[in-house]
Write a protein that holds these residues in place. Structure first.
Motif, PDB file in Angstrom:
ATOM      1  N   UNK A  40       3.194  -4.877   4.681  1.00  0.00           N
ATOM      2  CA  UNK A  40       1.799  -5.309   4.804  1.00  0.00           C
ATOM      3  C   UNK A  40       0.893  -4.085   4.737  1.00  0.00           C
ATOM      4  N   UNK A  41      -0.145  -4.184   3.921  1.00  0.00           N
ATOM      5  CA  UNK A  41      -1.161  -3.135   3.871  1.00  0.00           C
ATOM      6  C   UNK A  41      -2.402  -3.649   4.589  1.00  0.00           C
ATOM      7  N   UNK A  42      -2.805  -2.935   5.622  1.00  0.00           N
ATOM      8  CA  UNK A  42      -3.994  -3.309   6.397  1.00  0.00           C
ATOM      9  C   UNK A  42      -5.077  -2.293   6.079  1.00  0.00           C
ATOM     10  N   UNK A  43      -6.209  -2.750   5.539  1.00  0.00           N
ATOM     11  CA  UNK A  43      -7.220  -1.810   5.055  1.00  0.00           C
ATOM     12  C   UNK A  43      -8.622  -2.261   5.433  1.00  0.00           C
ATOM     13  N   UNK A  44      -9.490  -1.278   5.642  1.00  0.00           N
ATOM     14  CA  UNK A  44     -10.931  -1.539   5.709  1.00  0.00           C
ATOM     15  C   UNK A  44     -11.626  -0.337   5.067  1.00  0.00           C
ATOM     16  N   UNK A  45     -12.959  -0.264   5.219  1.00  0.00           N
ATOM     17  CA  UNK A  45     -13.684   0.815   4.549  1.00  0.00           C
ATOM     18  C   UNK A  45     -13.275   2.192   5.054  1.00  0.00           C
ATOM     19  N   UNK A  46     -12.787   2.243   6.318  1.00  0.00           N
ATOM     20  CA  UNK A  46     -12.480   3.542   6.930  1.00  0.00           C
ATOM     21  C   UNK A  46     -11.086   4.041   6.564  1.00  0.00           C
ATOM     22  N   UNK A  47     -10.206   3.162   6.088  1.00  0.00           N
ATOM     23  CA  UNK A  47      -8.857   3.637   5.764  1.00  0.00           C
ATOM     24  C   UNK A  47      -7.886   2.509   5.529  1.00  0.00           C
ATOM     25  N   UNK A  48      -6.607   2.877   5.409  1.00  0.00           N
ATOM     26  CA  UNK A  48      -5.579   1.906   5.058  1.00  0.00           C
ATOM     27  C   UNK A  48      -4.253   2.337   5.678  1.00  0.00           C
ATOM     28  N   UNK A  49      -3.516   1.373   6.248  1.00  0.00           N
ATOM     29  CA  UNK A  49      -2.229   1.683   6.861  1.00  0.00           C
ATOM     30  C   UNK A  49      -1.203   0.671   6.363  1.00  0.00           C
ATOM     31  N   UNK A  50       0.012   1.132   6.063  1.00  0.00           N
ATOM     32  CA  UNK A  50       1.095   0.232   5.674  1.00  0.00           C
ATOM     33  C   UNK A  50       2.031   0.049   6.851  1.00  0.00           C
TER      34      UNK A  50
ATOM     35  N   UNK B 120       3.720 -14.980  -2.680  1.00  0.00           N
ATOM     36  CA  UNK B 120       3.872 -13.589  -2.233  1.00  0.00           C
ATOM     37  C   UNK B 120       5.038 -12.893  -2.937  1.00  0.00           C
ATOM     38  N   UNK B 121       6.022 -13.699  -3.405  1.00  0.00           N
ATOM     39  CA  UNK B 121       7.143 -13.108  -4.151  1.00  0.00           C
ATOM     40  C   UNK B 121       6.765 -12.876  -5.608  1.00  0.00           C
ATOM     41  N   UNK B 122       6.095 -13.883  -6.213  1.00  0.00           N
ATOM     42  CA  UNK B 122       5.811 -13.826  -7.654  1.00  0.00           C
ATOM     43  C   UNK B 122       4.598 -12.952  -7.976  1.00  0.00           C
ATOM     44  N   UNK B 135      -8.719  -6.189   5.711  1.00  0.00           N
ATOM     45  CA  UNK B 135      -8.089  -6.998   4.673  1.00  0.00           C
ATOM     46  C   UNK B 135      -6.598  -6.719   4.697  1.00  0.00           C
ATOM     47  N   UNK B 136      -5.796  -7.806   4.694  1.00  0.00           N
ATOM     48  CA  UNK B 136      -4.342  -7.648   4.733  1.00  0.00           C
ATOM     49  C   UNK B 136      -3.772  -7.986   3.363  1.00  0.00           C
ATOM     50  N   UNK B 137      -3.061  -7.041   2.780  1.00  0.00           N
ATOM     51  CA  UNK B 137      -2.292  -7.316   1.573  1.00  0.00           C
ATOM     52  C   UNK B 137      -0.855  -7.552   1.996  1.00  0.00           C
ATOM     53  N   UNK B 138      -0.299  -8.693   1.610  1.00  0.00           N
ATOM     54  CA  UNK B 138       0.986  -9.114   2.174  1.00  0.00           C
ATOM     55  C   UNK B 138       2.027  -9.250   1.087  1.00  0.00           C
ATOM     56  N   UNK B 139       3.076  -8.440   1.176  1.00  0.00           N
ATOM     57  CA  UNK B 139       4.164  -8.556   0.207  1.00  0.00           C
ATOM     58  C   UNK B 139       5.378  -9.180   0.875  1.00  0.00           C
ATOM     59  N   UNK B 140       5.338 -10.489   0.959  1.00  0.00           N
ATOM     60  CA  UNK B 140       6.480 -11.295   1.335  1.00  0.00           C
ATOM     61  C   UNK B 140       7.087 -11.033   2.689  1.00  0.00           C
ATOM     62  N   UNK B 141       6.793 -11.847   3.678  1.00  0.00           N
ATOM     63  CA  UNK B 141       7.518 -11.767   4.944  1.00  0.00           C
ATOM     64  C   UNK B 141       6.876 -12.622   6.004  1.00  0.00           C
ATOM     65  N   UNK B 142       7.320 -12.354   7.229  1.00  0.00           N
ATOM     66  CA  UNK B 142       6.762 -13.024   8.395  1.00  0.00           C
ATOM     67  C   UNK B 142       5.781 -12.061   9.061  1.00  0.00           C
TER      68      UNK B 142
END
Lengths: 200, 148
Positions: A40-50, B120-122, B135-142
Motif C-alpha cells: 500500500x502506498x499512502x501519500x499526501x502533498x507532504x510525502x509518501x510512504x509504502x 487490484x490484481x489486474x 490517498x491510498x494506492x492499493x496493490x492487492x491485499x487485506x
C-alpha cells in the motif's frame, strides 16, 4: 449583537482548525486469507510512504507527511479494528464448469460438480450468484460472445431447475477476452471453455 | 449561484447515471450483512440497508453508532464498515472484456476493512482510496483504515 456573532464565528473557526489538526488516518496492511501480503502506498502533498509487511502501519495526522512504517501488535490492531474485522464478509466462492467444444453442453466431469455448487449456495445463504460464460480463442469475437452467453444461460437454467430463484442469478459473458489459460488466437483449449460460478 | 451550480451538477449526475443504465445494469455489488443502523444513499434517495440490497455507482454507505455493514463487490472485493463510518463509491468498473477496470472510494470517517479483489490484481494503479488526509494506492491485499 455584532460582537456575539463575531465571537461565535471565532469559536467555529477555532473548532474547525483544531478538529482539522486532530483528525488522522491510520492504515494497516494485513495478509489476505491466502497468506499473501500486498503493498500500500499512502501519500499526501507532504510525502509518501509504502507499507509492505504484515501488520505494518502508517499514520497521517492532518497535513503532516505519513509517519514512518511501524509494526502494530495483535492487541493494538484488535483494540481499533476488532468490530470491523468481525463484520468483513467471507470472500465469494468460485466454481468453474467446463464445456464440450463449440457447445453449451457441460462435460461429464463438470456435471458432477453441480451438487457442490448447490450446497455452497445453501451454506452461504447466497441470494446473489454470478454466472460468467467464457470460450477458448477459436473463432471470431462476435461468435464467441454468443457462445459464452449461451453457456452462461445454460448454467443459469440448470440452477433454476434445481430450485435457485432466477432473480438471484446474474448471467454475463466475456467471450474469448478473459481466458483462464492465456493462448494465442484460434487455439482450442478445454480449460478456457468454461462458466465461472461466483457465489456471493 | 450555488443553487444553479447544484442543479447543474445534479443534472450532469442524472444524465451520466441514466446513460450508464442504458448500457447495462450498473449495480456492482451487494450488501451482504447489516448490523444496527446502516443507510445507503445517493443524490436521489436514501434507504435503510438490508442484506442483498444492490449498490450502484455513486452510492454512499453510512453506519450509526452501533452499526456495521459487510459489502461484496463484483470483482470479489469485500469491505466492512465499523460503527460511525461513511464511505462513497466514486467509481467502480469491472469489465475485463473492454479493459475497463477502476475502483475509487472516498472514506470520510470511521473504520474500514478491505480484502481487495480482481481489479487490484489486474489494474492495481486504478485502485484508489481517498481519506481526508491521504490517498491510498492499493496493490492487492487485506487492509484496515481508521479515520478519527
Amino acid at each position: 449583537m455584532i460582537l456575539r456573532q463575531v465571537r461565535q464565528l471565532l469559536y467555529c473557526l477555532i473548532f474547525l482548525v483544531f478538529s482539522g489538526c486532530a483528525q488522522k488516518t491510520t492504515v494497516v496492511l494485513l495478509p489476505d486469507p491466502a497468506g499473501q501480503v500486498g503493498h500500500i502506498t499512502v501519500a499526501n502533498k507532504a510525502g509518501s510512504v509504502d507499507i509492505t509487511h504484515p501488520a505494518e502501519a502508517t499514520v497521517v495526522a492532518g497535513q503532516d507527511e505519513p509517519s514512518a512504517p511501524e509494526i502494530l501488535t495483535d492487541d493494538e490492531i484488535a483494540a481499533k479494528f476488532s468490530k470491523v474485522l468481525a463484520a468483513l464478509p467471507a470472500q465469494p466462492v468460485h466454481f468453474i464448469l467446463y464445456f464440450k467444444t463449440n457447445s453449451a453442453e457441460l462435460t461429464e466431469v463438470s456435471q458432477k460438480s453441480l451438487p457442490l455448487i448447490l450446497q455452497s449456495i445453501k451454506d452461504r445463504k447466497s441470494e446473489n450468484i454470478g454466472v460468467i460464460g467464457h470460450t477458448d480463442t477459436v473463432g471470431d469475437r462476435e461468435y464467441n460472445l454468443i457462445l459464452s452467453k449461451n453457456r452462461a444461460l445454460a448454467v443459469r437454467n440448470i440452477l433454476v431447475q434445481e430450485g435457485v430463484p432466477a432473480a438471484d442469478i446474474g448471467a454475463t459473458s466475456h467471450g474469448k477476452e478473459n481466458p483462464l489459460v492465456k493462448t494465442g488466437d484460434n487455439v482450442s483449449e478445454p480449460r478456457n471453455r468454461r462458466v465461472e460460478v461466483v457465489i456471493r | 449561484m450555488k443553487i444553479i451550480l447544484g442543479i447543474f451538477l445534479s443534472l450532469v449526475f442524472f444524465l451520466a447515471g441514466s446513460e450508464h443504465c442504458l448500457a447495462q445494469d450498473d449495480s456492482f455489488g451487494i450488501v451482504k450483512s447489516v448490523s444496527g443502523e446502516v443507510v445507503i444513499f445517493n443524490a436521489q434517495r436514501s434507504l435503510s440497508a438490508v442484506p442483498n440490497m444492490k449498490l450502484n455507482q455513486g452510492d454512499s454507505v453510512k453506519t450509526g453508532g452501533a452499526g456495521s455493514a459487510g459489502l461484496i463487490f463484483s470483482d470479489d472485493t469485500v469491505v466492512a464498515l465499523g460503527p460511525n463510518s461513511e464511505m462513497k463509491i466514486e467509481s467502480f468498473l469491472f469489465n475485463p472484456v473492454d479493459q475497463e477496470l477502476s475502483f475509487v472510494a472516498r472514506l470520510f470517517k470511521g473504520t474500514f476493512s478491505f480484502i481487495t479483489g480482481q481489479i487490484a490484481k489486474l489494474a492495481p494503479k486504478n485502485v484508489k482510496f481517498e481519506t481526508p488526509e491521504a490517498t491510498l494506492g492499493v496493490r492487492g491485499t487485506k487492509l484496515l483504515v481508521e479515520i478519527d
